[in-house]
Write a protein that holds these residues in place. Structure first.
Motif, PDB file in Angstrom:
ATOM      1  N   GLU A 107      -5.803   5.470  -0.884  1.00 20.64           N
ATOM      2  CA  GLU A 107      -4.349   5.270  -0.834  1.00 20.64           C
ATOM      3  C   GLU A 107      -3.913   4.827   0.560  1.00 20.64           C
ATOM      4  O   GLU A 107      -3.112   3.898   0.710  1.00 20.64           O
ATOM      5  CB  GLU A 107      -3.631   6.573  -1.223  1.00 20.64           C
ATOM      6  CG  GLU A 107      -3.812   6.963  -2.690  1.00 20.64           C
ATOM      7  CD  GLU A 107      -3.224   8.329  -2.997  1.00 20.64           C
ATOM      8  OE1 GLU A 107      -2.624   8.937  -2.070  1.00 20.64           O
ATOM      9  OE2 GLU A 107      -3.361   8.791  -4.145  1.00 20.64           O
ATOM     10  N   LYS A 108      -4.438   5.496   1.584  1.00 18.87           N
ATOM     11  CA  LYS A 108      -4.091   5.144   2.971  1.00 18.87           C
ATOM     12  C   LYS A 108      -4.598   3.745   3.324  1.00 18.87           C
ATOM     13  O   LYS A 108      -3.915   2.993   4.022  1.00 18.87           O
ATOM     14  CB  LYS A 108      -4.681   6.167   3.944  1.00 18.87           C
ATOM     15  CG  LYS A 108      -3.994   7.521   3.901  1.00 18.87           C
ATOM     16  CD  LYS A 108      -4.576   8.453   4.956  1.00 18.87           C
ATOM     17  CE  LYS A 108      -3.847   9.791   4.981  1.00 18.87           C
ATOM     18  NZ  LYS A 108      -4.419  10.708   5.999  1.00 18.87           N
ATOM     19  N   LEU A 109      -5.783   3.409   2.827  1.00 10.11           N
ATOM     20  CA  LEU A 109      -6.358   2.097   3.116  1.00 10.11           C
ATOM     21  C   LEU A 109      -5.520   0.987   2.485  1.00 10.11           C
ATOM     22  O   LEU A 109      -5.278  -0.049   3.106  1.00 10.11           O
ATOM     23  CB  LEU A 109      -7.792   2.027   2.607  1.00 10.11           C
ATOM     24  CG  LEU A 109      -8.560   0.740   2.900  1.00 10.11           C
ATOM     25  CD1 LEU A 109      -8.694   0.530   4.413  1.00 10.11           C
ATOM     26  CD2 LEU A 109      -9.942   0.763   2.252  1.00 10.11           C
ATOM     27  N   ALA A 110      -5.060   1.219   1.253  1.00  3.07           N
ATOM     28  CA  ALA A 110      -4.225   0.220   0.578  1.00  3.07           C
ATOM     29  C   ALA A 110      -2.923   0.010   1.339  1.00  3.07           C
ATOM     30  O   ALA A 110      -2.452  -1.121   1.504  1.00  3.07           O
ATOM     31  CB  ALA A 110      -3.954   0.660  -0.851  1.00  3.07           C
ATOM     32  N   ALA A 111      -2.309   1.108   1.806  1.00  3.98           N
ATOM     33  CA  ALA A 111      -1.064   1.015   2.564  1.00  3.98           C
ATOM     34  C   ALA A 111      -1.291   0.301   3.895  1.00  3.98           C
ATOM     35  O   ALA A 111      -0.462  -0.504   4.337  1.00  3.98           O
ATOM     36  CB  ALA A 111      -0.498   2.413   2.801  1.00  3.98           C
ATOM     37  N   TYR A 112      -2.432   0.578   4.521  1.00  7.56           N
ATOM     38  CA  TYR A 112      -2.763  -0.050   5.804  1.00  7.56           C
ATOM     39  C   TYR A 112      -2.936  -1.560   5.637  1.00  7.56           C
ATOM     40  O   TYR A 112      -2.404  -2.355   6.419  1.00  7.56           O
ATOM     41  CB  TYR A 112      -4.040   0.586   6.340  1.00  7.56           C
ATOM     42  CG  TYR A 112      -4.640  -0.123   7.536  1.00  7.56           C
ATOM     43  CD1 TYR A 112      -4.086   0.024   8.807  1.00  7.56           C
ATOM     44  CD2 TYR A 112      -5.774  -0.920   7.395  1.00  7.56           C
ATOM     45  CE1 TYR A 112      -4.643  -0.624   9.898  1.00  7.56           C
ATOM     46  CE2 TYR A 112      -6.342  -1.556   8.482  1.00  7.56           C
ATOM     47  CZ  TYR A 112      -5.782  -1.414   9.726  1.00  7.56           C
ATOM     48  OH  TYR A 112      -6.320  -2.049  10.810  1.00  7.56           O
ATOM     49  N   LYS A 113      -3.667  -1.976   4.592  1.00  3.98           N
ATOM     50  CA  LYS A 113      -3.909  -3.401   4.365  1.00  3.98           C
ATOM     51  C   LYS A 113      -2.618  -4.127   3.983  1.00  3.98           C
ATOM     52  O   LYS A 113      -2.441  -5.297   4.328  1.00  3.98           O
ATOM     53  CB  LYS A 113      -4.950  -3.578   3.260  1.00  3.98           C
ATOM     54  CG  LYS A 113      -6.364  -3.227   3.698  1.00  3.98           C
ATOM     55  CD  LYS A 113      -7.359  -3.484   2.569  1.00  3.98           C
ATOM     56  CE  LYS A 113      -8.793  -3.235   3.017  1.00  3.98           C
ATOM     57  NZ  LYS A 113      -9.771  -3.465   1.921  1.00  3.98           N
ATOM     58  N   ALA A 114      -1.709  -3.427   3.277  1.00  6.43           N
ATOM     59  CA  ALA A 114      -0.472  -4.055   2.815  1.00  6.43           C
ATOM     60  C   ALA A 114       0.436  -4.457   3.970  1.00  6.43           C
ATOM     61  O   ALA A 114       1.217  -5.406   3.859  1.00  6.43           O
ATOM     62  CB  ALA A 114       0.259  -3.119   1.870  1.00  6.43           C
ATOM     63  N   GLN A 115       0.362  -3.750   5.097  1.00  7.16           N
ATOM     64  CA  GLN A 115       1.249  -4.039   6.232  1.00  7.16           C
ATOM     65  C   GLN A 115       0.687  -5.107   7.166  1.00  7.16           C
ATOM     66  O   GLN A 115       1.368  -5.544   8.090  1.00  7.16           O
ATOM     67  CB  GLN A 115       1.501  -2.754   7.026  1.00  7.16           C
ATOM     68  CG  GLN A 115       0.271  -2.237   7.757  1.00  7.16           C
ATOM     69  CD  GLN A 115       0.554  -0.984   8.558  1.00  7.16           C
ATOM     70  OE1 GLN A 115       1.684  -0.521   8.623  1.00  7.16           O
ATOM     71  NE2 GLN A 115      -0.479  -0.417   9.173  1.00  7.16           N
ATOM     72  N   LEU A 116      -0.558  -5.550   6.920  1.00  6.48           N
ATOM     73  CA  LEU A 116      -1.169  -6.545   7.793  1.00  6.48           C
ATOM     74  C   LEU A 116      -0.696  -7.953   7.441  1.00  6.48           C
ATOM     75  O   LEU A 116      -0.531  -8.294   6.273  1.00  6.48           O
ATOM     76  CB  LEU A 116      -2.697  -6.497   7.665  1.00  6.48           C
ATOM     77  CG  LEU A 116      -3.405  -5.218   8.119  1.00  6.48           C
ATOM     78  CD1 LEU A 116      -4.897  -5.317   7.811  1.00  6.48           C
ATOM     79  CD2 LEU A 116      -3.192  -4.960   9.600  1.00  6.48           C
ATOM     80  N   THR A 117      -0.498  -8.761   8.464  1.00  7.97           N
ATOM     81  CA  THR A 117      -0.219 -10.180   8.236  1.00  7.97           C
ATOM     82  C   THR A 117      -1.550 -10.865   7.928  1.00  7.97           C
ATOM     83  O   THR A 117      -2.614 -10.318   8.234  1.00  7.97           O
ATOM     84  CB  THR A 117       0.405 -10.819   9.488  1.00  7.97           C
ATOM     85  OG1 THR A 117      -0.567 -10.787  10.550  1.00  7.97           O
ATOM     86  CG2 THR A 117       1.665 -10.073   9.917  1.00  7.97           C
ATOM     87  N   PRO A 118      -1.527 -12.059   7.331  1.00  2.00           N
ATOM     88  CA  PRO A 118      -2.784 -12.771   7.070  1.00  2.00           C
ATOM     89  C   PRO A 118      -3.624 -12.973   8.334  1.00  2.00           C
ATOM     90  O   PRO A 118      -4.856 -12.865   8.292  1.00  2.00           O
ATOM     91  CB  PRO A 118      -2.307 -14.107   6.500  1.00  2.00           C
ATOM     92  CG  PRO A 118      -0.991 -13.788   5.865  1.00  2.00           C
ATOM     93  CD  PRO A 118      -0.360 -12.764   6.748  1.00  2.00           C
ATOM     94  N   ALA A 119      -2.951 -13.234   9.453  1.00  2.00           N
ATOM     95  CA  ALA A 119      -3.680 -13.436  10.708  1.00  2.00           C
ATOM     96  C   ALA A 119      -4.355 -12.142  11.161  1.00  2.00           C
ATOM     97  O   ALA A 119      -5.500 -12.147  11.639  1.00  2.00           O
ATOM     98  CB  ALA A 119      -2.726 -13.937  11.794  1.00  2.00           C
ATOM     99  N   GLN A 120      -3.640 -11.007  11.028  1.00  2.00           N
ATOM    100  CA  GLN A 120      -4.217  -9.722  11.417  1.00  2.00           C
ATOM    101  C   GLN A 120      -5.386  -9.355  10.515  1.00  2.00           C
ATOM    102  O   GLN A 120      -6.410  -8.863  10.980  1.00  2.00           O
ATOM    103  CB  GLN A 120      -3.150  -8.630  11.346  1.00  2.00           C
ATOM    104  CG  GLN A 120      -2.115  -8.709  12.457  1.00  2.00           C
ATOM    105  CD  GLN A 120      -1.003  -7.692  12.273  1.00  2.00           C
ATOM    106  OE1 GLN A 120      -0.599  -7.394  11.139  1.00  2.00           O
ATOM    107  NE2 GLN A 120      -0.504  -7.154  13.364  1.00  2.00           N
ATOM    108  N   ALA A 121      -5.244  -9.602   9.220  1.00  2.00           N
ATOM    109  CA  ALA A 121      -6.321  -9.297   8.270  1.00  2.00           C
ATOM    110  C   ALA A 121      -7.563 -10.126   8.602  1.00  2.00           C
ATOM    111  O   ALA A 121      -8.690  -9.617   8.575  1.00  2.00           O
ATOM    112  CB  ALA A 121      -5.856  -9.579   6.850  1.00  2.00           C
TER     113      ALA A 121
END
Length: 265
Positions: A107-121
């Motif tokens: 759950e925490k990982l999904a929330a963390y990935k959701a807030q990343l911009t494409p460049a950050q990811a």
């Protein structure tokens, strides 16, 4: 800066030319300086511990107090033995705790990935790729060390650095290396020659040791560690001609014998 110091400490043993050494030094220093500006994965949720490591974390302290005479290695062996002997029902308790933490982690990982911009990811993905590549490289080097792979030959500049690094003038290891590079560039050919000759001798040493080592690896079935023909050093033209002459010598001898027989007939 620690990485730069470690790299410079190994400079005398690296099989690289002076330009490569300085470029590596400059890149390392630049990376150290720009670390604070680079995106980090420190905020990424941490994977939960496995059942075994939960057991170790819980038992390690009490076992250390109970047996202070044990070394770290002995302590780890004792914990591993205790885990093997633990009933399945008790192991299941640790496994259930891992599963519960894993659901929270996802759950925490999904929330963390959701807030990343494409460049950050993309940056984090590249950071992970480099980290894994570095880990694989370290494991590979450690394996080759255990298997006794010969050390690569040193260049003339490497040998020059190893002899003069300690007495070189400079406020830092980087400054010392740059000073030695300048000295090497301005060194007369007559003074460079002894170092270059030592480097040539080291190449011969390396090739002889590699042939023996690769023969041993072939016996062990480790063909994956044997160099391809493209990777092996090319023979000099003079050596190739000499080998061809040696191969032709028996044929010339046979032809001469046949001619002699015919003339006798």
């Amino acid at each position: 800066m620690a990485a730069a110091l470690a790299a410079l400490g190994r400079a005398a043993g690296l099989a690289a030319g002076p330009g490569r050494l300085l470029r590596a030094c400059g890149a390392t220093c630049a990376a150290e300086g720009g670390l604070s500006r680079r995106l980090s994965s420190a905020e990424r949720p941490k994977r939960p511990l496995t059942a075994y490591f939960r057991f170790v974390g819980e038992r390690q302290g009490p076992l250390r107090r109970q047996h202070p005479e044990l070394s770290n290695t002995e302590l780890v062996k004792k914990l591993a033995g205790d885990w093997r002997e633990l009933p399945a029902s008790q192991k299941q308790v640790y496994e259930e705790a891992r599963k519960a933490d894993w659901r929270i982690y996802e759950e925490k990982l999904a929330a963390y990935k959701a807030q990343l911009t494409p460049a950050q990811a993309a940056a984090l993905k590249e950071e992970r790729r480099k980290r894994l590549a570095k880990r694989r490289s370290f494991k590979k080097k450690r394996e080759l060390t255990v298997l006794g792979k010969p050390k690569r030959p040193r260049s003339g500049f490497n040998i020059f650095v190893s002899e003069n690094f300690q007495k070189s003038v400079g406020v830092s290891p980087v400054a010392k290396l740059k000073k030695l590079f300048e000295t090497w560039q301005n060194l007369p050919s007559s003074e460079k020659q002894p170092y270059l000759q030592l480097a040539e001798d080291d190449k011969v040493r390396y090739e002889n040791e590699m042939k023996s080592w690769e023969a041993k690896m072939a016996e062990l079935g480790r063909q994956d560690l044997i160099r391809s023909k493209e990777q092996q050093p090319k023979k000099k033209a003079a050596e190739t001609v000499q080998e061809a002459d040696r191969a032709k010598a028996p044929l010339r001898g046979k032809k001469a014998t046949l001619k002699l027989k015919k003339s006798e007939e």
